[in-house]
Design an enzyme around this catalytic site. Structure first.
Site, mmCIF file in Angstrom:
data_model
loop_
_atom_site.group_PDB
_atom_site.id
_atom_site.type_symbol
_atom_site.label_atom_id
_atom_site.label_comp_id
_atom_site.label_asym_id
_atom_site.label_seq_id
_atom_site.Cartn_x
_atom_site.Cartn_y
_atom_site.Cartn_z
ATOM 1 N N ASP A 1 0.856 -1.183 0.000
ATOM 2 C CA ASP A 1 0.000 0.000 0.000
ATOM 3 C C ASP A 1 0.891 1.232 0.000
ATOM 4 O O ASP A 1 1.543 1.531 0.999
ATOM 5 C CB ASP A 1 -0.915 0.006 1.243
ATOM 6 C CG ASP A 1 -1.989 1.082 1.124
ATOM 7 O OD1 ASP A 1 -1.702 2.154 0.571
ATOM 8 O OD2 ASP A 1 -3.126 0.839 1.564
ATOM 9 N N ASP B 1 -15.935 -12.222 -5.863
ATOM 10 C CA ASP B 1 -17.281 -11.771 -5.483
ATOM 11 C C ASP B 1 -17.797 -10.646 -6.382
ATOM 12 O O ASP B 1 -18.984 -10.345 -6.352
ATOM 13 C CB ASP B 1 -17.238 -11.274 -4.029
ATOM 14 C CG ASP B 1 -18.607 -10.850 -3.508
ATOM 15 O OD1 ASP B 1 -19.544 -11.673 -3.587
ATOM 16 O OD2 ASP B 1 -18.750 -9.702 -3.042
ATOM 17 N N GLU C 1 -22.052 -6.739 -14.008
ATOM 18 C CA GLU C 1 -22.944 -7.456 -13.096
ATOM 19 C C GLU C 1 -24.390 -7.227 -13.526
ATOM 20 O O GLU C 1 -24.712 -6.111 -13.940
ATOM 21 C CB GLU C 1 -22.720 -6.965 -11.665
ATOM 22 C CG GLU C 1 -21.303 -7.287 -11.200
ATOM 23 C CD GLU C 1 -21.018 -6.855 -9.758
ATOM 24 O OE1 GLU C 1 -21.908 -6.283 -9.111
ATOM 25 O OE2 GLU C 1 -19.902 -7.098 -9.288
ATOM 26 N N HIS D 1 -21.608 -10.778 -5.727
ATOM 27 C CA HIS D 1 -21.440 -9.459 -5.082
ATOM 28 C C HIS D 1 -22.154 -9.425 -3.717
ATOM 29 O O HIS D 1 -23.088 -8.653 -3.509
ATOM 30 C CB HIS D 1 -21.961 -8.340 -6.003
ATOM 31 C CG HIS D 1 -21.417 -6.981 -5.627
ATOM 32 N ND1 HIS D 1 -21.111 -6.011 -6.552
ATOM 33 C CD2 HIS D 1 -21.130 -6.427 -4.418
ATOM 34 C CE1 HIS D 1 -20.671 -4.924 -5.927
ATOM 35 N NE2 HIS D 1 -20.681 -5.158 -4.629
ATOM 36 N N GLY E 1 -20.430 -9.011 -0.741
ATOM 37 C CA GLY E 1 -19.565 -8.413 0.291
ATOM 38 C C GLY E 1 -20.334 -7.596 1.320
ATOM 39 O O GLY E 1 -20.083 -7.680 2.521
HETATM 40 C C1 MLT Z 1 -20.360 -1.146 -1.599
HETATM 41 O O1 MLT Z 1 -19.683 -0.550 -2.408
HETATM 42 O O2 MLT Z 1 -20.413 -0.754 -0.444
HETATM 43 C C2 MLT Z 1 -21.159 -2.333 -2.033
HETATM 44 O O3 MLT Z 1 -20.638 -2.835 -3.221
HETATM 45 C C3 MLT Z 1 -22.582 -1.926 -2.149
HETATM 46 C C4 MLT Z 1 -23.500 -3.035 -2.594
HETATM 47 O O4 MLT Z 1 -23.460 -4.135 -2.075
HETATM 48 O O5 MLT Z 1 -24.326 -2.781 -3.486
#
Ligand code: MLT
Length: 311
Positions: free
Chosen positions: A171, A256, A261, A279, A281
């Site tokens: 980083d 994920d 999408e 997706h 997360g």
């Molecule tokens: C985020 O950026 O916080 C997530 O990808 C939002 C979501 O799940 O749509």
């Protein structure tokens, strides 16, 4: 007197609606469907979105009464912030709402990769009992390389330390002393790619980070390495990932997020060693409640003409 229109363009938690209260006319649309979104935006003073709604220049131009775009999540990569600023539209998000959920799903993908949980589950349910085919590896004393030691990356470091993994991180914005505090040792990107058994990326999607892991980087990795992406679609080049798995340059992946999408039938899906989730997360009860309530509060303040504090 008519109430200001607040447009909900994606599925949000019930707590979001409670936090918005009764002062607005709440309308719903499918933000991923442009034919629905654009006309629905015409009367909206606020629009609440997650990651499936693209608030680009066209959408902002279609929203003549819009005062605020509220993204219930981390990051703003599906919002054209410049067009919003030019149109005098405020943009708010909930940058810490789902960091724990995203970090936990990352840990889940790391464990799933190490122990072949997804393919073993599929195989057993298909009537097969293949114990040796799904022999895994321990995380103990393996090296976890974290690209991006920000809010989510550092939570992953903290959690995976409990498995006695060696944590290295790349980083450019974090000092060695700060990384050390999080239990991580800072290295160059190439060194991280070379020595890590698991590589997880936690960066925003920008022109610089798109395709950050591609053919060249896969060549540097161990052929026993696993790559994880719970951050943003496209940080790992999807075609290059397919080639790396085809050619045995890496052992597997946990993905994920996708360039497009909903994702369907990407070439790397054919690999048993690639575990994919749609997706998820930020998709927990807790994260959705926190994100929705945070942006609902910001919308209330913005539409009342009050100052919206930094989240
Ligand atoms: C985020 O950026 O916080 C997530 O990808 C939002 C979501 O799940 O749509």
């Amino acid at each position: 007197m008519s109430k200001p229109v607040v447009l909900i363009a994606e599925e949000l938690s019930p707590a979001t609606m409670d936090a918005l209260g009764t002062d607005f006319e709440i309308r719903h649309t499918d933000g991923a469907d442009r034919d629905q979104l654009l006309p629905a935006l015409a009367d909206a003073e606020a629009v609440l979105i997650r990651s499936a709604t693209l608030m680009d220049a066209e959408a902002i131009a279609a929203a003549k009464n819009l005062k605020v775009i509220a993204r219930a999540g981390v990051g703003l990569d599906n919002v054209d912030t410049q067009s919003a600023t030019e149109a005098g539209v405020m943009v708010v998000n909930a940058p810490t709402s789902n960091i724990i959920s995203a970090a936990e799903l990352t840990c889940g993908h790391i464990l799933a990769a190490a122990r072949n949980i997804a393919p073993a589950n599929e195989s057993l349910k298909a009537g097969q009992w293949k114990r040796s085919a799904y022999k895994g590896i321990e995380l103990y004393e393996k090296t976890l390389g974290i690209i991006g030691l920000g809010r989510i990356g550092s939570l992953v470091a903290e959690r995976m330390k409990a498995f006695d993994m060696n944590i290295v991180a790349y980083d450019p914005y974090v000092t060695a002393a700060r990384a050390q505090k999080m239990g991580a040792h800072l290295v160059s990107l190439d060194e991280l790619l070379e020595i890590s058994d698991f590589i997880t990326i936690h960066m925003p999607r920008t022109p610089e980070t798109l395709g950050m892991l591609s053919d060249e980087q896969f060549k540097i990795m161990k052929d026993s390495a696993y790559v994880i992406n719970v951050a943003r679609g496209g940080l790992i080049d999807e075609e290059a990932l397919g080639r790396a798995l085809d050619d045995g340059l890496i052992a597997g992946a946990g993905i994920d997020v996708f360039v497009k999408e909903p994702a369907k039938d990407l070439p790397f899906f054919k690999h048993d060693s690639a575990t994919v989730t749609p997706h998820l997360g930020a998709s927990t009860e807790e994260a959705q409640e926190k994100a929705g309530v945070a942006v609902a509060k910001s919308v209330r303040l913005a539409l009342a003409g009050e100052l919206v504090p930094d989240a």
